[in-house]
Design a protein around this motif. Structure first.
Motif, PDB file in Angstrom:
ATOM      1  N   ALA A 106      -4.780  12.121  -7.253  1.00  0.00           N
ATOM      2  CA  ALA A 106      -5.332  13.196  -6.427  1.00  0.00           C
ATOM      3  C   ALA A 106      -6.845  13.169  -6.496  1.00  0.00           C
ATOM      4  O   ALA A 106      -7.423  12.838  -7.533  1.00  0.00           O
ATOM      5  N   GLN A 107      -7.457  13.511  -5.386  1.00  0.00           N
ATOM      6  CA  GLN A 107      -8.892  13.763  -5.367  1.00  0.00           C
ATOM      7  C   GLN A 107      -9.060  15.239  -5.700  1.00  0.00           C
ATOM      8  O   GLN A 107      -8.547  16.099  -4.993  1.00  0.00           O
ATOM      9  N   THR A 108      -9.757  15.520  -6.794  1.00  0.00           N
ATOM     10  CA  THR A 108      -9.835  16.891  -7.281  1.00  0.00           C
ATOM     11  C   THR A 108     -11.154  17.076  -8.025  1.00  0.00           C
ATOM     12  O   THR A 108     -12.068  16.257  -7.876  1.00  0.00           O
ATOM     13  N   THR A 109     -11.247  18.146  -8.787  1.00  0.00           N
ATOM     14  CA  THR A 109     -12.423  18.357  -9.633  1.00  0.00           C
ATOM     15  C   THR A 109     -11.971  18.474 -11.085  1.00  0.00           C
ATOM     16  O   THR A 109     -10.859  18.911 -11.373  1.00  0.00           O
ATOM     17  N   LEU A 110     -12.870  18.076 -11.961  1.00  0.00           N
ATOM     18  CA  LEU A 110     -12.654  18.224 -13.396  1.00  0.00           C
ATOM     19  C   LEU A 110     -13.979  18.666 -13.982  1.00  0.00           C
ATOM     20  O   LEU A 110     -14.982  17.954 -13.859  1.00  0.00           O
ATOM     21  N   GLY A 111     -13.992  19.849 -14.574  1.00  0.00           N
ATOM     22  CA  GLY A 111     -15.250  20.387 -15.080  1.00  0.00           C
ATOM     23  C   GLY A 111     -16.315  20.450 -14.003  1.00  0.00           C
ATOM     24  O   GLY A 111     -17.477  20.170 -14.250  1.00  0.00           O
ATOM     25  N   LEU A 127      -3.324  -5.065 -10.457  1.00  0.00           N
ATOM     26  CA  LEU A 127      -3.827  -4.314  -9.303  1.00  0.00           C
ATOM     27  C   LEU A 127      -3.137  -2.968  -9.183  1.00  0.00           C
ATOM     28  O   LEU A 127      -1.937  -2.841  -9.432  1.00  0.00           O
ATOM     29  N   THR A 128      -3.913  -1.970  -8.764  1.00  0.00           N
ATOM     30  CA  THR A 128      -3.395  -0.630  -8.527  1.00  0.00           C
ATOM     31  C   THR A 128      -3.940  -0.145  -7.192  1.00  0.00           C
ATOM     32  O   THR A 128      -5.138  -0.270  -6.923  1.00  0.00           O
ATOM     33  N   ALA A 129      -3.064   0.391  -6.345  1.00  0.00           N
ATOM     34  CA  ALA A 129      -3.477   0.959  -5.063  1.00  0.00           C
ATOM     35  C   ALA A 129      -3.242   2.463  -5.094  1.00  0.00           C
ATOM     36  O   ALA A 129      -2.132   2.917  -5.400  1.00  0.00           O
ATOM     37  N   LEU A 130      -4.285   3.233  -4.783  1.00  0.00           N
ATOM     38  CA  LEU A 130      -4.218   4.685  -4.769  1.00  0.00           C
ATOM     39  C   LEU A 130      -4.279   5.181  -3.327  1.00  0.00           C
ATOM     40  O   LEU A 130      -5.163   4.784  -2.575  1.00  0.00           O
ATOM     41  N   TRP A 131      -3.362   6.068  -2.959  1.00  0.00           N
ATOM     42  CA  TRP A 131      -3.389   6.686  -1.629  1.00  0.00           C
ATOM     43  C   TRP A 131      -4.469   7.758  -1.628  1.00  0.00           C
ATOM     44  O   TRP A 131      -4.433   8.695  -2.425  1.00  0.00           O
ATOM     45  N   LEU A 132      -5.457   7.628  -0.733  1.00  0.00           N
ATOM     46  CA  LEU A 132      -6.504   8.641  -0.605  1.00  0.00           C
ATOM     47  C   LEU A 132      -6.394   9.430   0.691  1.00  0.00           C
ATOM     48  O   LEU A 132      -6.958  10.520   0.804  1.00  0.00           O
ATOM     49  N   GLY A 133      -5.715   8.876   1.681  1.00  0.00           N
ATOM     50  CA  GLY A 133      -5.575   9.531   2.969  1.00  0.00           C
ATOM     51  C   GLY A 133      -4.599   8.739   3.826  1.00  0.00           C
ATOM     52  O   GLY A 133      -4.173   7.648   3.434  1.00  0.00           O
ATOM     53  N   LEU A 192       0.851  -1.188   0.000  1.00  0.00           N
ATOM     54  CA  LEU A 192       0.000   0.000   0.000  1.00  0.00           C
ATOM     55  C   LEU A 192       0.888   1.240   0.000  1.00  0.00           C
ATOM     56  O   LEU A 192       1.830   1.327   0.790  1.00  0.00           O
ATOM     57  N   PRO A 193       0.628   2.213  -0.881  1.00  0.00           N
ATOM     58  CA  PRO A 193       1.465   3.421  -0.901  1.00  0.00           C
ATOM     59  C   PRO A 193       1.301   4.211   0.385  1.00  0.00           C
ATOM     60  O   PRO A 193       0.185   4.379   0.880  1.00  0.00           O
ATOM     61  N   LEU A 194       2.407   4.702   0.920  1.00  0.00           N
ATOM     62  CA  LEU A 194       2.378   5.464   2.163  1.00  0.00           C
ATOM     63  C   LEU A 194       2.635   6.949   1.943  1.00  0.00           C
ATOM     64  O   LEU A 194       2.374   7.756   2.827  1.00  0.00           O
ATOM     65  N   GLN A 195       3.149   7.307   0.767  1.00  0.00           N
ATOM     66  CA  GLN A 195       3.363   8.722   0.446  1.00  0.00           C
ATOM     67  C   GLN A 195       2.055   9.324  -0.065  1.00  0.00           C
ATOM     68  O   GLN A 195       1.365   8.711  -0.890  1.00  0.00           O
ATOM     69  N   PRO A 196       1.701  10.514   0.396  1.00  0.00           N
ATOM     70  CA  PRO A 196       0.455  11.138  -0.063  1.00  0.00           C
ATOM     71  C   PRO A 196       0.377  11.254  -1.586  1.00  0.00           C
ATOM     72  O   PRO A 196       1.370  11.554  -2.253  1.00  0.00           O
ATOM     73  N   ASN A 197      -0.813  10.973  -2.105  1.00  0.00           N
ATOM     74  CA  ASN A 197      -1.128  11.150  -3.526  1.00  0.00           C
ATOM     75  C   ASN A 197      -0.219  10.359  -4.458  1.00  0.00           C
ATOM     76  O   ASN A 197       0.143  10.832  -5.532  1.00  0.00           O
ATOM     77  N   TRP A 230      -7.139   3.866   1.250  1.00  0.00           N
ATOM     78  CA  TRP A 230      -6.664   3.572  -0.092  1.00  0.00           C
ATOM     79  C   TRP A 230      -7.834   3.130  -0.955  1.00  0.00           C
ATOM     80  O   TRP A 230      -8.837   2.647  -0.448  1.00  0.00           O
ATOM     81  N   LEU A 231      -7.664   3.293  -2.263  1.00  0.00           N
ATOM     82  CA  LEU A 231      -8.597   2.723  -3.221  1.00  0.00           C
ATOM     83  C   LEU A 231      -7.828   1.670  -3.992  1.00  0.00           C
ATOM     84  O   LEU A 231      -6.811   1.962  -4.618  1.00  0.00           O
ATOM     85  N   LEU A 232      -8.306   0.443  -3.917  1.00  0.00           N
ATOM     86  CA  LEU A 232      -7.691  -0.673  -4.628  1.00  0.00           C
ATOM     87  C   LEU A 232      -8.490  -0.913  -5.903  1.00  0.00           C
ATOM     88  O   LEU A 232      -9.704  -1.126  -5.847  1.00  0.00           O
ATOM     89  N   VAL A 233      -7.826  -0.853  -7.049  1.00  0.00           N
ATOM     90  CA  VAL A 233      -8.477  -1.020  -8.348  1.00  0.00           C
ATOM     91  C   VAL A 233      -7.934  -2.288  -8.998  1.00  0.00           C
ATOM     92  O   VAL A 233      -6.718  -2.480  -9.083  1.00  0.00           O
ATOM     93  N   GLY A 234      -8.860  -3.150  -9.430  1.00  0.00           N
ATOM     94  CA  GLY A 234      -8.463  -4.410 -10.045  1.00  0.00           C
ATOM     95  C   GLY A 234      -9.323  -4.739 -11.236  1.00  0.00           C
ATOM     96  O   GLY A 234     -10.223  -3.979 -11.614  1.00  0.00           O
ATOM     97  N   PRO A 235      -9.082  -5.894 -11.836  1.00  0.00           N
ATOM     98  CA  PRO A 235      -9.857  -6.270 -13.024  1.00  0.00           C
ATOM     99  C   PRO A 235     -11.316  -6.528 -12.687  1.00  0.00           C
ATOM    100  O   PRO A 235     -11.655  -6.863 -11.544  1.00  0.00           O
ATOM    101  N   PRO A 236     -12.196  -6.380 -13.667  1.00  0.00           N
ATOM    102  CA  PRO A 236     -13.621  -6.625 -13.422  1.00  0.00           C
ATOM    103  C   PRO A 236     -13.857  -8.024 -12.845  1.00  0.00           C
ATOM    104  O   PRO A 236     -13.224  -8.996 -13.246  1.00  0.00           O
TER     105      PRO A 236
END
Length: 200
Positions: free
Chosen positions: A155-160, A78-84, A65-70, A88-94
């Motif tokens: 990053a958690q951000t906005t787009l449009g 598999l992909t693990a995203l640091w959210l806080g 799990l990533p420990l550095q912010p963002n 984390w958000l873990l993203v994997g195949p359907p």
């Protein structure tokens, strides 16, 4: 016999705009590629980053799990995203949601852990091509230059004006993932298509 929610085929949030996304990709001459990556497994994981469960879960998934912010860590599919600091958000195949949840809970043992399947909450847009940075910069407040938001960042951000999780992919020319809530996916696809008109 009528289809029910249990028997109806899965329909992605952007099925109705798939042709328009493909058309924009064709007419941009390679400058922009827009596509939906539907039905990716997405698990929200919360646990103590300094506790034994974090290391055990990382070993069970073969993905620390990533420990550095963002930041993002990727291994295989598999992909693990640091959210806080503890999220984390873990993203994997359907279709891998249940297996991943089971592996996480088993690895955590008696340690406190929260694992929530949020796969139906968001869909994923792939934005690639030489003008991908420029396209996203039209509606994202972040500095998307590779020096500031390079490969392996999220990053958690906005787009449009839509809330998104933005991921700068780590492969060469892989572009970005834009994870958006399913209820805003159609709006965001329309926004991207409109913003891309100068490249098509």
């Amino acid at each position: 016999m009528a289809e029910t929610a249990l028997t109806a085929p899965l329909r992605s949030p952007l099925a109705q705009v798939a042709d328009r996304l493909a058309a924009a990709t064709r007419t941009s001459g390679g400058a922009i590629r827009l596509a939906e990556l539907p039905f990716l497994a997405q698990l929200n994981v919360r646990l103590d980053a300094k506790g034994a469960a974090a290391a055990a879960v990382g070993l069970a998934l073969d993905l620390p799990l990533p420990l550095q912010p963002n930041t993002v860590v990727r291994a295989g599919e598999l992909t693990a995203l640091w959210l806080g600091p503890d999220e984390w958000l873990l993203v994997g195949p359907p279709g891998s949601e249940r297996d991943l949840e089971s592996r996480i809970r088993e690895a955590a043992g008696e340690e406190p852990v929260s694992v929530i399947d949020v796969s139906a909450q968001r869909t994923t847009l792939l934005v690639t091509g030489p003008r991908a940075h420029d396209l996203l910069a039209h509606g994202c407040p972040l500095d998307l230059h590779p020096r500031a938001f390079g490969a392996g960042h999220c990053a958690q951000t906005t787009l449009g004006r839509a809330q998104v999780v933005l991921v700068s992919r780590d492969e060469p020319r892989a572009g970005f993932w834009v994870l958006v809530r399913s209820t805003f996916a159609g709006y965001l696809a329309d926004w991207l298509l409109d913003a891309a008109t100068e490249y098509v």
